[in-house]
Design a protein around this motif. Sequence first.
Motif, PDB file in Angstrom:
ATOM      1  N   HIS A 123       0.814  -1.211   0.000  1.00 33.05           N
ATOM      2  CA  HIS A 123       0.000   0.000   0.000  1.00 33.05           C
ATOM      3  C   HIS A 123       0.853   1.269   0.000  1.00 33.05           C
ATOM      4  O   HIS A 123       0.331   2.363  -0.190  1.00 33.05           O
ATOM      5  N   ALA A 124       2.140   1.125   0.275  1.00 35.18           N
ATOM      6  CA  ALA A 124       2.999   2.294   0.473  1.00 35.18           C
ATOM      7  C   ALA A 124       3.638   2.760  -0.834  1.00 35.18           C
ATOM      8  O   ALA A 124       4.207   1.949  -1.566  1.00 35.18           O
ATOM      9  N   GLY A 131      12.476   6.541   2.395  1.00 31.83           N
ATOM     10  CA  GLY A 131      11.737   6.533   1.133  1.00 31.83           C
ATOM     11  C   GLY A 131      12.600   6.417  -0.102  1.00 31.83           C
ATOM     12  O   GLY A 131      12.230   6.905  -1.172  1.00 31.83           O
ATOM     13  N   THR A 279      -1.401   5.373   8.889  1.00 31.80           N
ATOM     14  CA  THR A 279      -0.262   6.119   8.385  1.00 31.80           C
ATOM     15  C   THR A 279      -0.692   6.917   7.181  1.00 31.80           C
ATOM     16  O   THR A 279      -1.532   6.467   6.393  1.00 31.80           O
ATOM     17  N   HIS A 281       1.541   7.649   4.974  1.00 29.28           N
ATOM     18  CA  HIS A 281       2.563   7.236   4.008  1.00 29.28           C
ATOM     19  C   HIS A 281       3.479   8.401   3.617  1.00 29.28           C
ATOM     20  O   HIS A 281       4.135   8.352   2.584  1.00 29.28           O
ATOM     21  N   ARG A 344       9.724   8.433   7.338  1.00 31.59           N
ATOM     22  CA  ARG A 344       8.422   7.884   6.950  1.00 31.59           C
ATOM     23  C   ARG A 344       7.546   7.632   8.176  1.00 31.59           C
ATOM     24  O   ARG A 344       8.011   7.133   9.211  1.00 31.59           O
ATOM     25  N   SER A 347       3.199   2.582  10.102  1.00 27.96           N
ATOM     26  CA  SER A 347       1.866   2.142  10.503  1.00 27.96           C
ATOM     27  C   SER A 347       1.862   1.876  12.006  1.00 27.96           C
ATOM     28  O   SER A 347       2.846   1.385  12.569  1.00 27.96           O
TER      29      SER A 347
END
Length: 424
Positions: A123-124, A131, A279, A281, A344, A347
């Motif tokens: 999902h990120a 990153g 999160t 993200h 970042r 979660s």
Amino acid sequence: MNQRVIALAVAAAALAVTALAAQDLKKAPLRDRWSVQEVTALASMRLKEAGQRPADASNAYEQRAEAAALGRALFNDTRLSKNGQVACASCHAADKQFEDGRQFGQGIATGKRRTMPVMGAAHAPFLFWDGRKDSAWSQALGPLEDAAEHGGNRVRLVRLVLAQYKDPYGKVFGAVPEVGELPGDASPNGTQAERAAWAALAPATRNSVNRVFANMGKAIAAYERLVSYGESRFDRYAQATVAGDGPGQDALTGQEVRGLRLFLTKGQCVTCHNGPLLTDHAFHNTGVPPLEPANPDRGRAEGLKKLLADEFNCLGRYSDAKPEQCGELQFLSANDTAQLGAFRTPSLRNVAVRPPYMHAGQFSTLDAVVQHYAASPQAAIGHSELAQPGENHAQRQSIRLSADDIKDLAAFLGTLTGPVHQPR
């Protein structure tokens, strides 16, 4: 009417009464009252709102079962390391939340940051604390050549895959590319000798090696895609609140609900920890103290440079995506000063069972994490997004929490723990 028919009729009536009683029970007054805005926020935070994992356009193989099977084998293969003792699973252990519980990742040497779990990676949009990768498959490649993690080099890794996994590789990716006779060790990221050996290879050979190397990452990502979070007590509470199910709110204690209210209001946690994976993200500088004050980690500022220069990013030749499918990558700037010291947002799912915390394990308990945000210290590098007491901040207010508030918030964070689903 015979006895069997009577018995069936009585049973049916009993079921109807039970169903009506259950409906009446759900209509019981809610123990905890929330505003319409707060209920909307709780609804958006339920895990089921994450939906199906978005397809990664840069990995055309991620949803193939045979790719996941190959990826699982690679994920657990210690031969993909310099000393033959380190696998992806060494730091991302299935029995440890796909983490390792250490302050720093431990491969053939000790790293400088915490290991992040693989759940939710699909999902990120960006991976690692800084990153520097923009897909799960590209992320999987980094540790293989990292001197402190697997310590491998590209040619040796590819030679092993072609020797040990030739058939399963072919079933997923088709004909194995012609690589010819390869040296024992060569890599663009290795020692001086390995870099020289890499430069001596013909361009077509380097491309074939890179293609197999990229496909290793794509297979590993296909496996990691099958690892996911399960619902927690918080999800049951949120669902009950949204559905008007009074007794269902018993999923959380009074203290945990107080913590949840703080999470949504004056604690300002939901500003960054929102949505079903808790999160945004994104990357934030929140003044987390560096382990080496004289040499603070630059975080996303350095990660951006690495991402944009990465031959395995979404726009690279080994990506399966079209340029227009690479979204934000085309608009990022390596000179964004706002990213200095930013990391970042992790979660918060299962956070209570994943100490220590922050990018370098600076805090050992959740209480200490919450206390940090309440103190809102200035950043050692860059500028903290947290409002200082008395500061006229454009986006935030200073976080004011009592000792009891801190305990309540930490208690709520414990309700976010659920099972980890993984393929058998």
